[in-house]
Design a protein around this motif. Structure first.
Motif, short mmCIF file in Angstrom:
data_model
loop_
_atom_site.label_atom_id
_atom_site.label_comp_id
_atom_site.label_asym_id
_atom_site.label_seq_id
_atom_site.Cartn_x
_atom_site.Cartn_y
_atom_site.Cartn_z
N CYS A 27 73.45 99.40 5.49
CA CYS A 27 72.40 99.06 6.44
C CYS A 27 72.02 97.60 6.24
N MET A 77 74.29 94.12 14.43
CA MET A 77 73.90 95.29 15.21
C MET A 77 74.61 96.55 14.73
N GLY A 80 72.80 97.46 11.55
CA GLY A 80 71.34 97.50 11.56
C GLY A 80 70.69 98.40 12.59
N TYR A 81 71.42 98.79 13.60
CA TYR A 81 70.75 99.38 14.75
C TYR A 81 70.95 100.87 14.91
N SER A 82 71.52 101.51 13.93
CA SER A 82 71.70 102.96 14.05
C SER A 82 71.75 103.52 12.63
N LYS A 89 79.64 103.83 10.38
CA LYS A 89 79.46 102.42 10.70
C LYS A 89 80.70 101.58 10.36
N LYS A 154 69.48 86.00 18.27
CA LYS A 154 69.13 87.06 19.21
C LYS A 154 68.61 86.47 20.53
N GLU B 171 58.70 93.54 17.13
CA GLU B 171 59.40 93.96 15.91
C GLU B 171 58.70 95.17 15.29
N TYR B 177 63.25 96.48 12.91
CA TYR B 177 64.06 96.54 14.12
C TYR B 177 63.40 95.67 15.18
N TYR B 179 62.92 94.94 19.14
CA TYR B 179 63.14 95.44 20.50
C TYR B 179 63.37 94.27 21.44
N CYS B 194 60.70 103.90 17.48
CA CYS B 194 61.70 102.96 16.97
C CYS B 194 63.04 103.69 16.83
N VAL B 196 65.51 103.04 15.07
CA VAL B 196 66.06 103.01 13.71
C VAL B 196 65.28 103.92 12.77
#
Lengths: 207, 207
Positions: A27, A77, A80-82, A89, A154, B171, B177, B179, B194, B196
């Protein structure tokens, strides 16, 4: 009390990896710090219900891959995003394993660090893992990604790695004092000590 | 094991201040991290024989003034290059005191944070102080100084604060995370969580 003040704290961006019972996961974290030099130890802070934290609690080992400024947003991403509970991953990601069997990423990273958990501190919502560094490798000289860089990336900004040559300096590994006197560091007397913390010349590193 | 890999870890630059029995002191540190959001706690790591660490061990309180990129090198050198045992670091320095009586610096800093020590962890050469944030204030929008900036400043480079407008983002204060979906954050449903860490919309901050 304006808690946005806490957003002024500076963080890097790291891929935290681990392996337990054949299962690997990773992560994104931002709170890796070196906490002592002898022995070489680092700390990392991870939200408790994070799957990587759950695995580290069992495996007592982790890797840190330090993201560099030229890492792709896709890499960030992906990790970090799931949650690794829901998907693998590493499915489409190139990776190696370190001396402890933890996954490490070299693409878009400038250093990898292998750590063995020494102490786990329960902070309520988070665990802090304090760990011995058992191996580490500087993989290239790209600049590290800061959390500020990440926000800029971002937002669509182009981030270039710095290319200018940096002046040669020596840093005290204990208190981080930087020597930049007129005398070359090599020519300082053997009994030179750090003017801040009093440690000997031998604890200085070239930076 | 190439320990220069550890130099890839990213740090900010902070003035750590305290007060005990009428005596104030401060030093430069680089390991301040927020460790939990509920309650709001931070950690800081300080070499044991540092005079500020000695005073914090007695006072159980400290302030953090976050250095910004436009801070003068003189400010860093004043607080970082000598011991408060030998001289009064505040003699020619403008400062205020916070709610706990600790010295805070506004010139060259973009935020100030007041902390009450909750737990002290003995790490051998260093103490780690974990502390409740009792007050904090964002003093301006200058960028924070990173350790990399500091090295550049030391090497004589000109560092400009970023002036471009940043895209508005939200955030998650728990897992960080960010958005950035198409829908404006305000218009997300009240039961948005969130993706995550699963925390509710209310824990998000505008960044």
């Amino acid at each position: 009390m304006d808690q946005t003040a806490l957003f002024s704290l500076t963080y890097g961006m790291y891929i935290l990896g681990t392996e337990f019972d054949g299962k690997i996961n990773a992560c994104i974290v931002n709170t890796v710090s070196q906490v002592t030099q002898e022995p070489v130890r680092v700390s990392v802070n991870v939200i408790k219900n994070n799957y990587t934290a759950e695995l580290i609690n069992k495996s007592k080992k982790f890797s840190v891959s330090v993201l560099s400024r030229n890492a792709s947003l896709d890499t960030v991403m992906n990790f970090g995003y799931s949650s690794g509970r829901d998907r693998n991953k590493f499915e489409n990601m190139s990776y190696d394993t370190d001396v402890q069997g933890c996954p490490i990423i070299r693409t878009g990273c400038n250093a990898v660090i292998s750590c063995k958990v020494f102490e786990t501190i329960d902070l309520g919502t988070h665990y802090m893992f304090i760990a011995d560094v058992v191996d580490c490798e500087k993989t290239n000289n790209d600049d590290s990604m800061t959390y500020g860089d990440y926000r800029d990336i971002k937002a669509g900004k182009q981030i270039d790695s710095k290319s200018e040559e940096k002046k040669e300096m020596y840093e005290c590994s204990i208190c981080h004092y930087i020597y930049d006197g007129e005398t070359s560091f090599d020519e300082l007397p053997d009994d030179y000590v750090c003017p801040v913390c009093g440690q000997p010349k031998s604890v200085f590193y070239k930076i």
